[in-house]
Design a protein around this motif. Structure first.
Motif, short mmCIF file in Angstrom:
data_model
loop_
_atom_site.label_atom_id
_atom_site.label_comp_id
_atom_site.label_asym_id
_atom_site.label_seq_id
_atom_site.Cartn_x
_atom_site.Cartn_y
_atom_site.Cartn_z
N ILE A 141 0.85 -1.20 0.00
CA ILE A 141 0.00 0.00 0.00
C ILE A 141 0.88 1.24 0.00
N LEU A 142 1.95 1.24 0.79
CA LEU A 142 2.88 2.37 0.83
C LEU A 142 3.56 2.56 -0.54
N GLN A 143 3.88 1.46 -1.20
CA GLN A 143 4.49 1.55 -2.53
C GLN A 143 3.52 2.18 -3.53
N THR A 144 2.25 1.75 -3.46
CA THR A 144 1.23 2.30 -4.37
C THR A 144 1.04 3.79 -4.13
N GLU A 201 3.85 5.55 -5.74
CA GLU A 201 3.71 5.55 -7.20
C GLU A 201 2.68 6.59 -7.65
N LEU A 202 1.61 6.73 -6.86
CA LEU A 202 0.55 7.69 -7.20
C LEU A 202 0.87 9.10 -6.75
N LYS A 203 2.05 9.26 -6.13
CA LYS A 203 2.55 10.57 -5.67
C LYS A 203 1.69 11.17 -4.57
N PHE A 204 1.10 10.30 -3.74
CA PHE A 204 0.41 10.75 -2.54
C PHE A 204 1.42 10.69 -1.39
N THR A 205 2.26 11.72 -1.30
CA THR A 205 3.33 11.69 -0.31
C THR A 205 2.83 12.05 1.09
N HIS A 206 1.81 12.91 1.17
CA HIS A 206 1.30 13.35 2.46
C HIS A 206 -0.18 13.02 2.59
N MET A 207 -0.57 12.77 3.82
CA MET A 207 -1.99 12.54 4.11
C MET A 207 -2.73 13.87 4.20
N THR A 208 -4.00 13.81 3.85
CA THR A 208 -4.87 14.95 4.15
C THR A 208 -5.39 14.76 5.57
N PRO A 209 -5.94 15.80 6.18
CA PRO A 209 -6.44 15.67 7.55
C PRO A 209 -7.47 14.56 7.74
N VAL A 210 -8.39 14.39 6.78
CA VAL A 210 -9.42 13.36 6.94
C VAL A 210 -8.80 11.97 6.91
N GLN A 211 -7.74 11.81 6.13
CA GLN A 211 -7.06 10.51 6.07
C GLN A 211 -6.33 10.20 7.37
N SER A 212 -5.60 11.19 7.90
CA SER A 212 -4.85 10.95 9.15
C SER A 212 -5.79 10.74 10.33
N ALA A 213 -7.01 11.28 10.25
CA ALA A 213 -7.97 11.12 11.34
C ALA A 213 -8.70 9.78 11.26
N VAL A 247 -10.01 3.97 -8.08
CA VAL A 247 -9.03 4.15 -7.01
C VAL A 247 -8.71 2.81 -6.34
N MET A 248 -9.76 2.04 -6.06
CA MET A 248 -9.57 0.72 -5.44
C MET A 248 -8.69 -0.16 -6.33
N GLY A 249 -8.94 -0.12 -7.63
CA GLY A 249 -8.18 -0.93 -8.57
C GLY A 249 -6.70 -0.61 -8.58
N GLN A 250 -6.36 0.67 -8.37
CA GLN A 250 -4.95 1.07 -8.36
C GLN A 250 -4.18 0.40 -7.22
N PHE A 251 -4.88 0.07 -6.14
CA PHE A 251 -4.25 -0.60 -5.01
C PHE A 251 -4.32 -2.13 -5.16
N LEU A 252 -5.44 -2.62 -5.70
CA LEU A 252 -5.64 -4.07 -5.75
C LEU A 252 -4.73 -4.80 -6.73
N HIS A 253 -4.11 -4.05 -7.65
CA HIS A 253 -3.23 -4.77 -8.59
C HIS A 253 -2.03 -5.38 -7.87
N LYS A 254 -1.74 -4.93 -6.66
CA LYS A 254 -0.68 -5.54 -5.85
C LYS A 254 -1.23 -6.63 -4.92
N PHE A 255 -2.56 -6.80 -4.93
CA PHE A 255 -3.19 -7.82 -4.08
C PHE A 255 -4.11 -8.69 -4.94
N PRO A 256 -3.53 -9.57 -5.76
CA PRO A 256 -4.34 -10.37 -6.69
C PRO A 256 -5.29 -11.33 -5.99
N GLN A 257 -5.11 -11.52 -4.68
CA GLN A 257 -6.02 -12.43 -3.96
C GLN A 257 -7.41 -11.82 -3.78
#
Length: 599
Positions: free
Chosen positions: A20-23, A26-38, A101-111
């Motif tokens: 997930i951190l790698q994805t 790759e998507l250039k989400f380097t920092h969390m927004t407040p709603v994400q960190s909460a 958005v979900m698909g961008q993460f799931l390609h690393k989780f084929p299960q």
């Protein structure tokens, strides 16, 4: 809970999976927004969450990441047909976006497999896809999801599949109620296990949203996320901090000219234009295609079926263009690099105003919004400032405005389809105006119908109750007989000629309207009729049940008489096949049995 901080993903108090951190990197989400960190730490620590954050603040990742993390932590691995996560959202466009958005993460989780269940596609194909491929994550709109639960006869047992559900997410939760999905949600929730994590995500917390909290949230953590630097008080504005919000005042007959001039000046940008009704989108969208040259103009509204998904995907990929739409595009939709949100018609509800503006200035970017108001509507600016914490600044008049309405009239004269669209758009606008939530500001009796009709470039006024008995000397109707306007489409013209000939030979009875009743008021009468009809049907159903009960009692009585020898088998069979269903017939049977006794 207020949260105004953010940080890197490594600063979370919970450890995210390496993939997930790698994805994210790759998507250039380097920092969390407040709603994400909460939200992410709470969701991952098995808390129920009810989160409110301004539109465009990154709510999608705030539940996508915990969904995957929670499924990874399951003790028992999910099987092909077991659903571990369910995301419900009000519109198909938003569902498509979440799925992407979900698909961008799931390609690393084929299960894990996800499935998208939305309107505009063949439900049988969805059933076959689910049966063939299975799904561990379901992203759906309420109507299609409810339909899938009822397709057991097609071989899909979704009720069994969701018994393994770990997490439920309701995105744009308040909108789910606004759009009348409450009954569908109740049906869906009845199939889901009580032991699960539930998250409600919305840009606004409403009283109606409290109803959804009962949907299985146990002592939910309520999160209100404000923008950085904005005081965490009730007075904080609800729109993104980097949004420049404007209004302009112009008469009805000048609005469209101003809009066209504005769009011509911003043709190399990406702009959304909101109208109040589907008919207005169809009419004005077609006009803009002709009047704003060398620009891609797309139209989306709620009555479109199969086209919407492709149009939405195409517009998202454009670098510049115009999307003409209704409020179906007002909530949660993330279209990259929108420069301007133009509200040609103010929305019917004040909260929708904020959501429309939120299609730009997303995730910390800059953006602009402009609403067109009539002179009598200017007090709406103060109303928004107080009611929605949404201050507006006045924009200078648009420059280089050219009168394009004669060209729109020429389009209507050249094609009856355009003429029809204009008439429908005018009628639908008036009906929508009559039902505006802020009726003290948007008063239909104050509308200048002549100016409005000129602004719609109408060739003549339509026949409608709101205009009956009134004269409009300021509106000059065309000298052309509008009945002679032909359809450009040859097949439609043939059908019209055939219909006109049939009408000559078999004239239809004249249609009557309720005297002095506008269509908007007649709608309330229709609703009352529906209720009466439903009650009558219920009563009739009850009568049928009573008749069945009477018949059963009579059959039982006949059987007893047969056993006692009071009637012969021949008389029993005869009276049984007659099927007595009324008191009168029952009395006749009793008389017959008495005669049998005497003999």
């Amino acid at each position: 809970m207020d949260n105004t901080t953010d940080g890197t993903w490594d600063s979370l108090p919970v450890q995210l999976h390496e993939s997930i951190l790698q994805t994210l990197e790759e998507l250039k989400f380097t920092h969390m927004t407040p709603v994400q960190s909460a939200c992410i730490p709470l969701f991952m620590s098995n808390k129920d969450v009810a989160a409110e954050a301004v539109t465009g603040s990154g709510k999608t990742l705030a539940f996508v990441i915990p969904v995957i993390e929670l499924l990874l932590k399951r003790e028992e691995k999910l099987k092909k047909m077991q659903v571990g996560a369910l995301v419900i959202t009000p519109t198909r466009e938003l569902a498509l976006q979440i799925s992407e958005v979900m698909g961008q993460f799931l390609h690393k989780f084929p299960q894990f497999r996800q499935i998208l269940l939305i309107g505009g596609t063949n439900p049988i194909e969805d059933v076959e896809k689910f049966k063939d491929q299975g799904a561990n994550i379901v992203i759906a709109t309420p109507g299609r999801l409810e339909d899938m639960f009822r397709r057991k006869s097609d071989g899909l047992d979704l009720a069994s599949s969701v018994k393994s559900l770990d997490v439920l997410v309701l995105d744009e939760a308040d909108r789910l109620l606004d759009m009348g999905f409450e009954a569908s949600l109740n049906t869906i929730l009845s199939y889901l296990p009580k032991q699960r994590r539930t998250g409600l995500f919305s840009a606004t917390q409403t009283q109606e949203l409290e109803k959804l909290v009962r949907a299985g949230l146990r002592n939910p953590v309520r999160i209100t996320v404000k923008e950085k630097g904005v005081a965490a008080t009730a007075a904080a504005q609800k729109t993104p901090a980097r949004l420049s919000n404007y209004y302009t005042i112009c008469r009805s007959e000048h609005k469209f000219n101003n809009l066209v001039a504005f769009l011509r000046q911003h043709k190399h940008e990406k702009n959304l234009v909101f109208f109040s009704t589907c008919a207005c989108v169809e009419y004005y969208g077609r006009a803009l295609e002709t009047l704003v040259k060398k620009v891609s103009v797309c139209c989306i509204h709620g009555k479109m079926k199969n086209k919407r998904n492709k149009i939405f995907a195409d517009f998202r990929s454009l670098k510049s263009g115009i999307l003409v739409c209704t409020d179906v595009m007002a909530r949660g939709i993330d279209i990259p690099d929108v420069n301007w949100v133009l509200q040609y018609d103010p929305p019917s509800s004040a909260s929708a105003f904020v959501h429309r503006c939120g299609r730009t200035a997303r995730i910390g970017n800059q953006g602009n919004a402009l609403v067109f108001l009539l002179p009598m509507e200017e007090t709406y600016v103060n109303f928004l400032s107080i009611n929605q914490k949404c201050p507006l600044q006045k924009m200078p008049p648009v420059s280089d405005v050219v009168d394009v309405l004669p060209k729109v009239k020429a389009m209507s004269l050249a094609d009856r389809a355009m003429f029809d669209r204009g008439m429908r758009a005018f009628v639908s606008y008036v009906q929508a105006y009559a039902k505006h939530e802020c009726s003290l500001i948007f008063r239909i009796k104050d509308l200048d119908f002549a100016s409005l009709a000129r602004g719609f470039a109408l060739l003549r006024l339509p026949k409608m109750p709101e205009l009956r008995g009134k004269t409009f000397p300021d509106f000059a109707e065309t000298t052309v007989d509008t009945e002679t306007i032909r359809y450009k489409d040859k097949n439609r013209q043939k059908q019209r000629q055939k219909m006109l000939k049939e009408r000559e030979t078999n004239p239809l009875p004249r249609r009557t309207f309720t005297k002095n009743k506008s269509w908007s008021k007649q709608k309330a009468k229709k609703d009352r009729r529906k209720k009466v009809s439903a009650k009558r049907k219920h009563d009739e159903d009850s009568d049928v049940d009573n008749e069945d009960m009477k018949e059963l009692l009579n059959d039982t009585r006949l059987l007893k008489k047969l056993k006692k020898g009071q009637i012969s088998e021949e008389a029993f069979e005869k009276q049984l096949t007659t099927g007595p269903k009324s008191k009168h017939k029952t009395e006749e049977l009793d008389d017959a049995s008495e005669q049998q006794d005497v003999s």
